[in-house]
Design a protein around this motif. Structure first.
Motif, PDB file in Angstrom:
ATOM      1  N   ASP A 483     -51.474  10.402 -40.543  1.00 12.49           N
ATOM      2  CA  ASP A 483     -50.696  10.863 -41.687  1.00 12.49           C
ATOM      3  C   ASP A 483     -51.279  12.149 -42.270  1.00 12.49           C
ATOM      4  N   ALA A 484     -52.584  12.156 -42.438  1.00 13.67           N
ATOM      5  CA  ALA A 484     -53.236  13.332 -43.020  1.00 13.67           C
ATOM      6  C   ALA A 484     -53.005  14.567 -42.150  1.00 13.67           C
ATOM      7  N   GLY A 533     -45.454  19.139 -53.018  1.00 11.53           N
ATOM      8  CA  GLY A 533     -45.916  18.607 -51.739  1.00 11.53           C
ATOM      9  C   GLY A 533     -47.433  18.653 -51.631  1.00 11.53           C
ATOM     10  N   TRP A 534     -48.014  19.680 -52.192  1.00  9.90           N
ATOM     11  CA  TRP A 534     -49.481  19.783 -52.224  1.00  9.90           C
ATOM     12  C   TRP A 534     -50.075  18.634 -53.040  1.00  9.90           C
ATOM     13  N   GLN A 535     -49.490  18.359 -54.189  1.00 10.06           N
ATOM     14  CA  GLN A 535     -50.009  17.261 -55.014  1.00 10.06           C
ATOM     15  C   GLN A 535     -49.845  15.928 -54.295  1.00 10.06           C
ATOM     16  N   MET A 536     -48.760  15.787 -53.549  1.00 10.55           N
ATOM     17  CA  MET A 536     -48.594  14.557 -52.764  1.00 10.55           C
ATOM     18  C   MET A 536     -49.664  14.474 -51.682  1.00 10.55           C
ATOM     19  N   ALA A 537     -50.009  15.624 -51.120  1.00 12.07           N
ATOM     20  CA  ALA A 537     -51.066  15.646 -50.102  1.00 12.07           C
ATOM     21  C   ALA A 537     -52.411  15.262 -50.716  1.00 12.07           C
ATOM     22  N   ALA A 563     -46.132  10.240 -49.493  1.00 11.04           N
ATOM     23  CA  ALA A 563     -46.670  11.589 -49.250  1.00 11.04           C
ATOM     24  C   ALA A 563     -46.261  12.079 -47.856  1.00 11.04           C
ATOM     25  N   ARG A 564     -46.327  11.182 -46.911  1.00 10.75           N
ATOM     26  CA  ARG A 564     -45.925  11.526 -45.550  1.00 10.75           C
ATOM     27  C   ARG A 564     -44.434  11.860 -45.519  1.00 10.75           C
ATOM     28  N   PHE A 565     -43.645  11.063 -46.223  1.00 14.90           N
ATOM     29  CA  PHE A 565     -42.206  11.331 -46.300  1.00 14.90           C
ATOM     30  C   PHE A 565     -41.958  12.705 -46.911  1.00 14.90           C
ATOM     31  N   TYR A 566     -42.690  12.990 -47.976  1.00 17.71           N
ATOM     32  CA  TYR A 566     -42.508  14.296 -48.623  1.00 17.71           C
ATOM     33  C   TYR A 566     -42.730  15.419 -47.617  1.00 17.71           C
TER      34      TYR A 566
ATOM     35  N   SER B 587     -41.366   7.734 -41.426  1.00 19.76           N
ATOM     36  CA  SER B 587     -41.639   7.685 -42.870  1.00 19.76           C
ATOM     37  C   SER B 587     -40.417   7.272 -43.679  1.00 19.76           C
ATOM     38  N   VAL B 588     -39.241   7.318 -43.061  1.00 21.05           N
ATOM     39  CA  VAL B 588     -38.054   6.784 -43.746  1.00 21.05           C
ATOM     40  C   VAL B 588     -38.138   5.261 -43.806  1.00 21.05           C
ATOM     41  N   ASN B 589     -38.602   4.685 -42.723  1.00 19.50           N
ATOM     42  CA  ASN B 589     -38.537   3.230 -42.580  1.00 19.50           C
ATOM     43  C   ASN B 589     -39.824   2.492 -42.935  1.00 19.50           C
TER      44      ASN B 589
END
Lengths: 596, 596
Positions: A483-484, A533-537, A563-566, B587-589
Motif C-alpha cells: 500500500d505504501a 492525498g498527501w495527508q492521507m499518505a 488512503a490507498r483508495f484516495y 481498494s474499492v472492495n
C-alpha cells in the motif's frame, strides 16, 4: 440518531497529523492538549447530535419567514441558539480576556465541522458572529470592543458581514454604500446590502452589522472602503439596549438550500441614516474585511467537509439497509443490502476518501494557523503563516467543490428515494451548492491562489510544500508495504504534475494572465487534491505504525484502505489536470464572445 | 426568449456526423432527408420556444397537485399538451400505419432535445407515451393495438411505465404485483406501483398504464413477469371511454426537481381488481419492457443534453450581461461583463464542449438505430444494432452525468444569484439530478455496458469502435493543422486507455466480477468521454473542410475551437480513469462492511 460525530477520525487527525502536542507546547495553549481536545469534542458532539441535528430537516421544511420587517426563524432555532450561547460555544476560539475559552483553531475546526454537519443553516449564524469578532479583534478600538465584543463572544448578540450590493458581488471595488461623518465622531450610513446571512432574525436581542461603505469624498475603488459597526439597536451607556437603528430588513431570499438561514436584503438610512461607528481607520476597511474573510473562508471549507460527512453517513445507513439484487460475485444467494454491490462501495469509498482527505488538510491547516499566531519563534510563525495562507483557498475551494460531488453521490446511492425530499439526501445536495459561491466563489479562491499565494513569492511556498511531500514519499518507500509503495507512486505523479503547474503559473501569471487564469480553478483543484492525498499518505504511515502496535486495529486498517483508495482513484486525476492546464489555455480563451 | 433551439448545431450533426443522406437512402425514409429535418426542427423549435419554455419555471413554482385521487397539473400544461397532440408531435417517430409520421429517430432525437430543454417536466409525459407505444408495437396483438395504439400516437391518450414497487427498484425480479386470469381472457391486477411518472393527470382523457406483474403461479424471479395494459378508463367497443378501472392514485411525491411532472403512487385492485390485458405472451414481460426501456434510456440521455443546453444558454446570457471586475489582461480598463474573465470562459467552454460532444454522440447513435431497423442489408442492420446497443448506456449514463456537472457550472456562473430560485439556474440543477437515476441508474447502465455490451461479445464491438476511432486519428494526422494534430494525440491516448479497460473488463467480467464492477461506472464515463470526443474530432475535420469552402465561417471556427477544447480538457481525463479502473479495484472492495 441522524448524525454521529466522527470523533475517532477527528481525534486521529488532531493527534497524529496536526500534532496537537506541538500546539499545546506553545505558551497560552498549555491546557489545550489532546485530553482537552477529546473532552471538548465529545461535548460538542452531544450538543450537535442531540440539539442541532434534529432541527435540520425541520428548517428545510419550515424556513425562516419574513413579515413586516420581522424575520421569524424555524421553531426550535431560538432555543437551540440559547443553548449554544449558554454552553460557551461561541467563545471557543476567542480570547479569554473577552470572555472566550482561548482554544486553538485546531480544536475549533472540528467543533465547527460537527455543528455544520448537524445543521448547516443554524451554524451559519455563529460563523458570521465569529467573523464580526475577528474584525473587531483586528481593528476595533478598546472602547468599541468594550461595547460589542463580549456580547458577541458570549452569544448574547450575533454578528453579520455586509459586503455585497446588487452591483458589487465579487468586485468589492464597486461598493456604493456611503457613510457621512457626524460631529460626534459617528457616521450616518446609507445604502442597500444584499445576501446578508442572518441579517435579521429573532435568536438574539441585538445584531452587530459589520458594514463596508465609503466615507464621503473617499478615493474610488477598494482604497476608499471603510468598515463600520452598525448595530440593529443602539447601545446605551452601561450596555443597555437603546433605540432601534435605521437599518431594516426589506426582504429575505427564496433559496435552493440553507433555507432556514435567513438571507436578508438590508436597507440602511431610509429614515435619516443608520448610525455607524468606523472600525479602525477610514479607508482600510477591505484590509480588515480580508482578515475576517480568511477566517470565514476556512470555515466555509469546513462546511464543505461537514455537509459531505452528513451525506456520507446517510448514504452508508441507506446502503446497509436497502436490500436490492444479488451480489455479482455470488457470495450471497439472495438479494442483499446494496452496500454489497461494488459500485455502491465505490461511491461510498469516494465520499469517504474525499472527506477524510479534506478533514486532514483542514486540521493541518488549522494547526498552522495556531502556530502562525502564537508560536514564540518568529521564523516558525512566518513559515506557518505562509503555509496556512496557501492552504486557505484549497480548504475553501477544494473542500466545497468536493462536497458537490459527495452530496450528489449521496443522492445517487439512494436511487429514486434520493430525489424525494422527505428522504433528506436531497437537502444536502441543495444546501451544498452555496458553499462554492459564498465567501468568494471557487474562481475567487483560485485567483488568490494564483496571484497572492503562488505568484507573489514566485512559487516558493508551493515548492516548499512539494518538498515536504517528497519527504513523505521517501517515508512511504522506506515503510515498504504494498500500500505504501502504491501510494508513494501516485503521490509522486501528482506532486510532479503540481510542480509543472506551479512552473506554468509563475511563468504566465504576469506575462500571460489569460493563460494562467484559464487554469486557475483546475490548479486549485489539483493542489487541493494533492495536499489532501498527501495527508492521507501521512495518515497511512501513522496507521501502519499504530497497527503494528496493536492500537485501534479496525480503525487503522480502514484508514490504510481509504488512503490507498484516495491514491488509486483521486490522485490519479492529477496528471490529466496538469495536461489540461499547461497545454489547454488557448482553447479556453479562443472563442469569440459573440460565438457563445 | 428564455430558450433558443440550437438548430445550427443540431443540423450540422444530422448532416455531417450522422449522415442523414444515408438514412434518407433507406426505403421508407425517402422523404426524410436534410430538408425535411430542417423543416421539422424549425417547427419544433417554434413550439418548444414559444409554448413550452415559458411554462417551465411556472411548473416549478406551481407543481402538479393531488387532492382526493385527482392530480391537477400546472396551469397551462393541459393546453400545451393539446397543442402538442394537435401538432402531431407525439407521432413523429411512430409508424404511419398507426397514424404517426414515420420519421427517423435521427430527427426525433433533436426534437426530443428541444422539448426537454424547453420544459423537462412537460416532455416527460410524451416520453412515457413513446415507451408505451414501443411496447405495444413490439408485442401488442392487432386487437389490442386497434384499441390503444392510435390513441397514444395521436396524443389523445397518454401512456405510463409501471415497473417500480417499494421493494423492487433496480431489482425487477422482486416485483410482487399479481395478475389473476379471468374467464374472458382478461386479468385482474392487484398491487402497488411507485414512482409512476404522469401516473395520474388531467391532460388527456385516458391513461394507458403498462404494468409489470406476475400471473398467479408464474415462476419466481424475472422469468415470471408479464406485461399488462391497464387503462385508467376501460374502453368500450368502438373506442368510447367506459367505466373507471380499479387503479387509483393515492399520492404524488414531493420531489427535489421536475416538480410539475406528477410522480404517482398507484394502487391497483383495492376495489375488486383492476382489469388488465396481457401484452404478448405471459412471462415475457421483462423482455418487452427492455425494448421499451432501451428507447426510454436513449431519451433520458437526450434529456441530459437538453437540460445542459438550457443551463448553458442561461449562463451565457448572464455572463454577457453581468458586469463585475476588470479583465486580468488589462484589455478593458473598467469593469466588464464577466464573460471576459478566463475562468468564466472555462466554465462556459466546459459546458459547451460536453453538450456538443454528447449531442453528436446521440445523433450518430440515433442514425445507427434507424439503420439497424430499416436498412435493407442484414449485415448493415446487424452492425448498426451492435453499435447502437453499445451506445445506449453511454448516451444515457454519460450525458446525464455530464448534465450534473453542467447544471452545477450553470449555477456557479451566476454566483450568488444562481442560488436564488427566481433566477432559474437552480431549477436546472435540481431537475437534472433525477436523470442519473430513473430508467436505470448510472450503475445499472454500467452493468449493462460491462456485461451485455462488452462481456457478451468479448469486447468485439468495443474494439471495432476503437478501430473506427483510430481511422479518425489518421484523418486528423493527414489533415495536419495544429488543432487536428493536438486532437489526434489526445484522442489516441484516450482510445488506448479505453482499450486497456476493455481488456480488463473482458478478462475480469466473469473471473473476478467484483474487480470489473468496481470500475463499471468509471468505464462507462471513460467510454462516453471517448466517443463524444471522437465525434468532436470528426466534427473538427468537417468544420475544417467547410471552413476551407467558406461555409458558415463563424460556426465552423467555433466548432474547431470547441473540439480542441474537448480534447485538451475532457479527453485528458481518460488515462487517469484507466489507472483508477485497472489498478484500483482492490481498494474499492477492501473495506469491511462494518467499517463504513
Amino acid at each position: 440518531m441522524t448524525y454521529k460525530a466522527p470523533l475517532k477520525d477527528m481525534l486521529f487527525d488532531i493527534q497524529h497529523l496536526a500534532n496537537i502536542d506541538q500546539i499545546a507546547a506553545i505558551p497560552g495553549f498549555e491546557d489545550a492538549g489532546f485530553d482537552t481536545a477529546q473532552a471538548v469534542l465529545e461535548e460538542c458532539a452531544k450538543f450537535s447530535e442531540g440539539v442541532l441535528a434534529p432541527l435540520n430537516w425541520e428548517g428545510d421544511k419550515n424556513p425562516s419567514t419574513f413579515k413586516n420587517g420581522v424575520v421569524t426563524t424555524t421553531a426550535g432555532f431560538k432555543d437551540a441558539f440559547k443553548q449554544y450561547a449558554e454552553g460557551g460555544w461561541q467563545g471557543l476560539q476567542h480570547p479569554t480576556e473577552h470572555g472566550g475559552q482561548g482554544l486553538p483553531k485546531l480544536i475549533g475546526a472540528s467543533c465547527g465541522e460537527m455543528l455544520n454537519s448537524a445543521n448547516l443553516s443554524f451554524a451559519l449564524c455563529p460563523m458570521l458572529s465569529d467573523g464580526a469578532i475577528e474584525a473587531l479583534l483586528t481593528a476595533g478600538s478598546p472602547e468599541m470592543n468594550a461595547v460589542y465584543l463580549e456580547k458577541l463572544v458570549s452569544g448574547e448578540w450575533t454578528g453579520t458581514m455586509n459586503l455585497t450590493e446588487p452591483q458589487a458581488g465579487s468586485d468589492l471595488a464597486a461598493v456604493r454604500t456611503r457613510a457621512e461623518p457626524q460631529a460626534d465622531g459617528s457616521y450616518k450610513v446609507f445604502g442597500t446590502k444584499i445576501y446578508i446571512t442572518y441579517g435579521e432574525h429573532d435568536m438574539a436581542e441585538n445584531i452587530v452589522h459589520l458594514v463596508l461603505a465609503r466615507v464621503s469624498g473617499a478615493p474610488e475603488g477598494v482604497k476608499g472602503i471603510s468598515l463600520f459597526v452598525v448595530p440593529k439597536f443602539l447601545v446605551e451607556d452601561g450596555g443597555k439596549i437603546g433605540a432601534r437603528n435605521d437599518v431594516h430588513c426589506v426582504s429575505i431570499e427564496h433559496k435552493m438550500g440553507i433555507k432556514a438561514s435567513p438571507t436578508a436584503v438590508l436597507q440602511y438610512g431610509d429614515n435619516g441614516g443608520a448610525i455607524g461607528f468606523v472600525v479602525g481607520e477610514e479607508n482600510r476597511g477591505l484590509e480588515y474585511m480580508f482578515i475576517m474573510m480568511n477566517a470565514a473562508r476556512f470555515a466555509v471549507g469546513v462546511q464543505g467537509i461537514a455537509i459531505a460527512e452528513r451525506a456520507y453517513q446517510k448514504a452508508v445507513a441507506f446502503a446497509k439497509d436497502r436490500v436490492q439484487s444479488r451480489p455479482v460475485d455470488g457470495s450471497i444467494k439472495a438479494s442483499a443490502p446494496i452496500i454489497h454491490h461494488p459500485d455502491v462501495k465505490r461511491m461510498l469509498m469516494n465520499m469517504r476518501a474525499y472527506i477524510e482527505g479534506c478533514r486532514a488538510m483542514a486540521a493541518v491547516s488549522a494547526a498552522a494557523f495556531d502556530a502562525s499566531h502564537h508560536h514564540p519563534d518568529a521564523d516558525v510563525r512566518k513559515q506557518n503563516l505562509a503555509f496556512y495562507e496557501f492552504m486557505v483557498p484549497l480548504v475553501k475551494g477544494y473542500s466545497t467543490e468536493m462536497s458537490l460531488e459527495v452530496t450528489s453521490l449521496g443522492v445517487q446511492v439512494h436511487g429514486g428515494m434520493g430525489f424525494i425530499e422527505e428522504t433528506g439526501a436531497a437537502q444536502y445536495y441543495r444546501d451544498a451548492k452555496i458553499l462554492t459561491i459564498y465567501e468568494g466563489t471557487t474562481a475567487i479562491q483560485a485567483n488568490d491562489l494564483v496571484g497572492r499565494k503562488t505568484g507573489r513569492d514566485a512559487g516558493a511556498t508551493a515548492k516548499a510544500i512539494a518538498a515536504q511531500i517528497a519527504t513523505t514519499e521517501s517515508e512511504l518507500t522506506e515503510q515498504g508495504s504494498a500500500d505504501a509503495l502504491a501510494v508513494a507512486e501516485r503521490l509522486k505523479e501528482a506532486r510532479l504534475a503540481f510542480l509543472d503547474v506551479v512552473e506554468f503559473m509563475t511563468a504566465n501569471g504576469r506575462a500571460n494572465p489569460n493563460a494562467a487564469y484559464a487554469g486557475s480553478v483546475p490548479y486549485l483543484m489539483l493542489a487541493g487534491n494533492l495536499v489532501s492525498g498527501w495527508q492521507m499518505a501521512r495518515a497511512l504511515l501513522v496507521a501502519q505504525e499504530q497497527l503494528a502496535a496493536g492500537v485501534e486495529t479496525a480503525f487503522m486498517q480502514a484508514k490504510i484502505i481509504t488512503a490507498r483508495f484516495y491514491a488509486d482513484h483521486l490522485l490519479t486525476k492529477a496528471p490529466g489536470m496538469r495536461d489540461s492546464i499547461v497545454a489547454g489555455a488557448d482553447s479556453v480563451n479562443a472563442l469569440a464572445l459573440e460565438a457563445f
